[in-house]
Design a protein around this motif. Structure first.
Motif, short mmCIF file in Angstrom:
data_model
loop_
_atom_site.label_atom_id
_atom_site.label_comp_id
_atom_site.label_asym_id
_atom_site.label_seq_id
_atom_site.Cartn_x
_atom_site.Cartn_y
_atom_site.Cartn_z
N ARG A 1 0.94 10.03 3.18
CA ARG A 1 0.13 8.87 3.56
C ARG A 1 1.35 7.52 3.26
O ARG A 1 1.38 6.65 4.35
CB ARG A 1 -0.72 8.51 2.67
CG ARG A 1 -1.55 7.20 2.64
CD ARG A 1 -2.15 7.17 4.07
NE ARG A 1 -2.85 6.05 4.17
CZ ARG A 1 -3.13 5.75 5.25
NH1 ARG A 1 -2.94 5.84 6.45
NH2 ARG A 1 -3.96 4.34 5.74
N ASN A 2 2.31 7.70 2.30
CA ASN A 2 3.16 6.66 2.03
C ASN A 2 4.34 6.48 3.42
O ASN A 2 4.61 5.76 3.94
CB ASN A 2 4.21 6.96 1.01
CG ASN A 2 5.13 6.29 0.78
OD1 ASN A 2 5.32 5.04 1.09
ND2 ASN A 2 6.40 6.69 0.37
N SER B 1 -0.18 12.01 -0.96
CA SER B 1 0.34 10.64 -1.24
C SER B 1 1.68 10.43 -0.59
O SER B 1 1.63 9.43 -0.03
CB SER B 1 0.25 10.62 -2.75
OG SER B 1 -0.90 10.71 -3.42
N THR C 1 1.35 6.73 -6.62
CA THR C 1 0.20 7.95 -7.14
C THR C 1 0.94 9.31 -6.84
O THR C 1 0.61 10.12 -7.89
CB THR C 1 -0.72 7.71 -5.94
OG1 THR C 1 -1.34 6.34 -6.24
CG2 THR C 1 -1.76 8.77 -6.01
N THR D 1 0.83 -1.20 0.17
CA THR D 1 -0.07 -0.05 0.15
C THR D 1 0.93 1.05 -0.10
O THR D 1 0.46 2.26 -0.69
CB THR D 1 -1.15 0.00 1.20
OG1 THR D 1 -1.50 -1.24 1.26
CG2 THR D 1 -1.98 1.58 1.14
N TRP E 1 0.92 4.15 -2.88
CA TRP E 1 0.71 5.80 -2.64
C TRP E 1 2.00 6.47 -3.33
O TRP E 1 1.92 7.74 -3.43
CB TRP E 1 0.90 5.92 -1.12
CG TRP E 1 -0.76 5.76 -0.50
CD1 TRP E 1 -1.37 4.77 0.21
CD2 TRP E 1 -1.87 6.52 -1.01
NE1 TRP E 1 -2.39 4.80 0.47
CE2 TRP E 1 -2.86 5.86 -0.15
CE3 TRP E 1 -1.76 7.78 -1.78
CZ2 TRP E 1 -4.38 6.45 -0.49
CZ3 TRP E 1 -3.34 8.32 -1.78
CH2 TRP E 1 -4.42 7.43 -1.13
#
Length: 102
Positions: free
Chosen positions: A62-63, A59, A18, A11, A15
């Motif tokens: 979040r990563n 992104s 993205t 996940t 990210w």
């Protein structure tokens, strides 16, 4: 590494992809604005570039949080990213059909 750790890693990588894709998309919108000259109609592509830059930053954050082990639910991040992508896609569609050819 456990399955949960591998899922978080996948996940986090998604990210990161993205973030890279949104930076490239923002650069393409800025390229469009520069090539067509700076006129009032180009506020839309510049706004799309800014939205893509904001999405890249979101992104990246979040990563980073996933890589640091903070696996909180990211529902609001997903919703914000989705809304940004849809808004920029609609804007690109409008630009394509309203901007005169050079």
């Amino acid at each position: 590494m456990s399955r949960a750790g591998l899922a978080a890693e996948r996940t986090a990588l998604a990210w990161r992809r993205t973030a890279v894709a949104s930076m490239i998309t923002g650069a393409l919108f800025l390229n469009h604005a520069v090539i067509n000259g700076w006129r009032p109609a180009l506020i839309a592509p510049i706004g799309a570039a800014v939205a893509m830059a904001a999405l890249a930053g979101l992104s990246y954050l979040r990563n980073r949080s996933l890589r640091e082990g903070r696996h909180s639910r990211g529902g609001w991040v997903v919703a914000t990213a989705s809304a940004t992508v849809v808004a920029v896609a609609v804007l690109a569609f409008v630009i394509e059909f309203t901007d005169p050819l050079p």
